[in-house]
Design an enzyme around this catalytic site. Structure first.
Site, PDB file in Angstrom:
ATOM      1  N   LYS A 263       0.843  -1.188   0.000  1.00  0.00           N
ATOM      2  CA  LYS A 263       0.000   0.000   0.000  1.00  0.00           C
ATOM      3  C   LYS A 263       0.888   1.251   0.000  1.00  0.00           C
ATOM      4  CE  LYS A 263      -4.540   1.038   1.914  1.00  0.00           C
ATOM      5  NZ  LYS A 263      -5.533   0.722   2.956  1.00  0.00           N
ATOM      6  N   GLU A 353     -19.326  -7.625   9.484  1.00  0.00           N
ATOM      7  CA  GLU A 353     -20.364  -6.910  10.231  1.00  0.00           C
ATOM      8  C   GLU A 353     -21.387  -7.852  10.861  1.00  0.00           C
ATOM      9  OE1 GLU A 353     -18.711  -4.230   7.038  1.00  0.00           O
ATOM     10  OE2 GLU A 353     -19.546  -6.266   7.054  1.00  0.00           O
ATOM     11  N   ARG A 381     -25.360  -4.177   6.532  1.00  0.00           N
ATOM     12  CA  ARG A 381     -24.902  -5.526   6.187  1.00  0.00           C
ATOM     13  C   ARG A 381     -25.192  -6.531   7.299  1.00  0.00           C
ATOM     14  NH1 ARG A 381     -20.565  -5.184   2.089  1.00  0.00           N
ATOM     15  NH2 ARG A 381     -19.392  -6.831   3.134  1.00  0.00           N
TER      16      ARG A 381
END
Length: 608
Positions: A263, A353, A381
């Site tokens: 990243k 979630e 979700r």
């Protein structure tokens, strides 16, 4: 930008010599940095996928071959190479490009993505549809930023392993979501990476065995799910990526290509600095990496998320039953304060979630008091778990719903537009929204009291509050009671949450004198206050930072229709349409509940 300026679509890209691709990647990375530095956006993940993006569009015949991205944080290079280079400076701005892949924006955006872990399911659906219709083309899902952690990704892998398609899953492994990845899967992937470093040429043996029909010498999780597994390989080696992508297209059956990227790759401040900070750093000096603050100097009110995080720590010192849970958003929700102070009582469960909510319910059965810190859009979700595992069993869980309302540049996939409407119909829930930081502290304090037996949802917006001196001594809030902030006549404006500040501004811009009440609770609604206001007011105006259909205003209108049918109710809030991206203030205006719109409605209500 000699090469990049000649690329208007992937067909142009595929005209380049392979020897030109590294230079194109260098130019593409520099272009992303320059635009994001000036205009903001998601930086780290897209820098990490520059070479991967070039190789994918070089080797696959997009848009005929279908390329599905996951989340979208990693897709800036994709947007730039697919005809949107000249418009990229409008990214995440009102009426500009979306910050995420969006089907209506480009034929190269095969699936709209803002939430994680949808790519494998979507790409498999496309592959099965083509199989039924006898279409021959490639289907590629690029899943990264820890999205493979989520249950949905595993559900899709489970199906794809026996679905009889040639689906290709590219696992972009950078060991990060927004915060560092967590969990056993992350440890498994790390062990694979360690082996890759000791056996860098292993990929060639894997390919040779696959084409010879020989089993791999060692099985792994993905092989056991009936995927041909290749990797890990260096995701910044374009030549190697090209080789692997072109070879694996010739193989039958599902394939998973494990790609290692970093990243922030290629930009020293992002590559060596805090990756969470450089996920979306805001405006910065591209030359130095110094983040530039747009806000005026001087003391500022805190962010609501920080008020929550610090207040939770204060309460956790007093109440040993409190535990914190978040699905991969400790920094975004400021649960890091609790994590640092009480690491054994704080749980980052990864991008999961559903699991987060049912985990909380399980803890509640054993006498703990879980606080689930979650964005409004992500609680969507876990809707079944909210109903089935918490509400039906009447287990007490505190939900601190961050990013409620319109969030701004992240757009429709991230707006917290629906939490009032989707939670208001569920039994055994208390739903509240603070108008300022003191109220947030009072509500959080109240929610954790033993005398409160039901689950408690506290919603608050993205951004800063109003108060410099915000550390009040928390007080118990009376459940279901609002407060009249200004006494007036004829018209009553009922606000919920931080929309009170919009109403207060409107009151300074009108010559009339309406009543203004902060209702504080959506459920239970303060019907006694409404009854009292109906005695000398002819019209109610409700204001909310949520969907008008089924929301706070609907609750008021339903009660008034049943008990005071002569009172007119005008509802201001998010329209029954998808609200695109822009600044929060721009979107309040677009949606018709900014201060100017409230002023207009007040003036109209006072007009005979």
């Amino acid at each position: 930008m000699k090469l990049l300026s000649s690329i208007d679509n992937p067909q142009d890209l595929r005209k380049l010599q392979r020897s030109d691709l590294n230079e194109l990647a260098r130019e593409l990375r520099g272009f992303i940095i320059s635009i994001v530095a000036e205009h903001g956006g998601h930086l780290g993940a897209s820098l990490g996928t520059v070479e991967l993006t070039v190789a994918l569009h070089y080797c696959y015949q997009t848009p005929d071959d279908l390329l599905v991205w996951d989340v979208g944080h990693q897709a800036y290079g994709h947007k730039i190479l697919t005809g949107r280079r000249e418009q990229f400076h409008t990214n995440r701005k009102l009426h500009g490009l979306s910050g995420f892949p969006k089907r209506a924006e480009s034929e190269y955006d095969t699936f709209g993505v803002g939430h994680s872990s949808t790519s494998i399911s979507a790409a498999l659906g496309m592959a099965l549809a083509d199989k039924l219709q006898n279409k021959q083309r490639q289907h590629v899902a690029v899943i990264g930023d820890a999205a493979m952690q989520a249950g949905m990704a595993f559900e899709a892998l489970n199906h794809a392993g026996t679905a009889g398609t040639n689906l290709t899953v590219v696992l972009n492994d950078n060991c990060m979501s927004i915060d560092p990845s967590v969990g056993a899967l992350n440890q498994f992937l790390k062990s694979s990476v360690d082996r890759y470093r000791s056996e860098p040429n292993r990929i060639y043996d894997q390919l040779e065995r696959a084409f010879a029909g020989k089993p791999q010498p060692d099985s792994n999780l993905f092989e056991d799910l009936h995927f041909n597994y290749f990797g890990p390989i260096d995701g910044h080696d374009i030549e190697l990526l090209n080789h692997v992508f072109q070879k694996t297209q010739q193989l039958e059956g599902p394939k998973l290509i494990h790609v290692i990227t970093k990243k922030g790759k290629g930009y020293e401040p992002a590559e060596t600095g805090n990756p969470t900070k450089w996920h979306a750093p805001g405006i910065f000096d591209a030359a130095t990496g110094k983040v530039l603050k747009k806000e005026k100097a001087g003391e500022k009110p805190p962010k609501f998320q920080d008020v929550f995080g610090q207040s939770l720590v204060q309460l956790a010192h007093q109440n040993e039953k409190l535990v914190g849970i978040t699905p991969a958003m400790p920094t975004g929700s400021s649960l890091t304060f609790m994590m640092n102070e009480f690491p054994q009582r704080t749980f980052d469960v990864g991008i999961a979630e559903q699991h987060a909510v049912t985990l909380a319910a399980g803890m509640a059965t054993q006498g703990l008091l879980p606080v689930v810190a979650i964005y409004s859009t992500f609680l969507q979700r876990a809707y079944d778990q909210l109903i089935h595992d918490v509400a039906i069993q009447n287990l007490k869980v505190i939900f601190c719903i961050d990013r409620a309302g319109l969030v701004g540049a992240d757009g429709p996939t991230h707006h917290g537009a629906y939490d009032i409407a989707y939670s208001r119909c569920i039994p055994n829930l208390i739903i509240a929204a603070p108008r300022n930081e003191h109220e947030l502290r009072n509500l959080l304090y109240t929610a954790q009291l033993d005398e409160v037996k039901q689950s408690f949802l506290i919603r608050y917006p993205r951004g800063r509050g109003l108060l410099i001196d915000w550390k009040n001594d928390p007080e118990k809030a009376e459940i279901g009671k609002g407060e009249v902030l200004q006494h007036g006549e004829r018209v009553a404006v009922l606000s919920i949450g931080t929309t009170s500040r919009l109403v207060e501004k409107a009151l300074t811009e009108t010559k009339h004198n309406p009543t203004h009440a902060d209702m504080r609770f959506v459920k239970p609604l303060d019907t006694a206050l409404i009854d009292d206001l109906t005695k000398d007011h002819k019209e109610f105006i409700t204001v909310e930072d949520g969907a008008k259909k089924g929301g706070f205003g609907s609750a008021v209108a339903e009660y008034v229709a049943d008990h005071h049918p002569g009172i007119r109710v005008k509802i201001l809030g998010i329209q029954d349409e998808v609200i695109e991206h822009g600044t929060q203030d721009e979107l309040y205006r677009v949606s018709g509940y900014d201060a100017a719109a409230i002023t207009t409605q007040i003036n109209s209500a006072f007009t005979p």
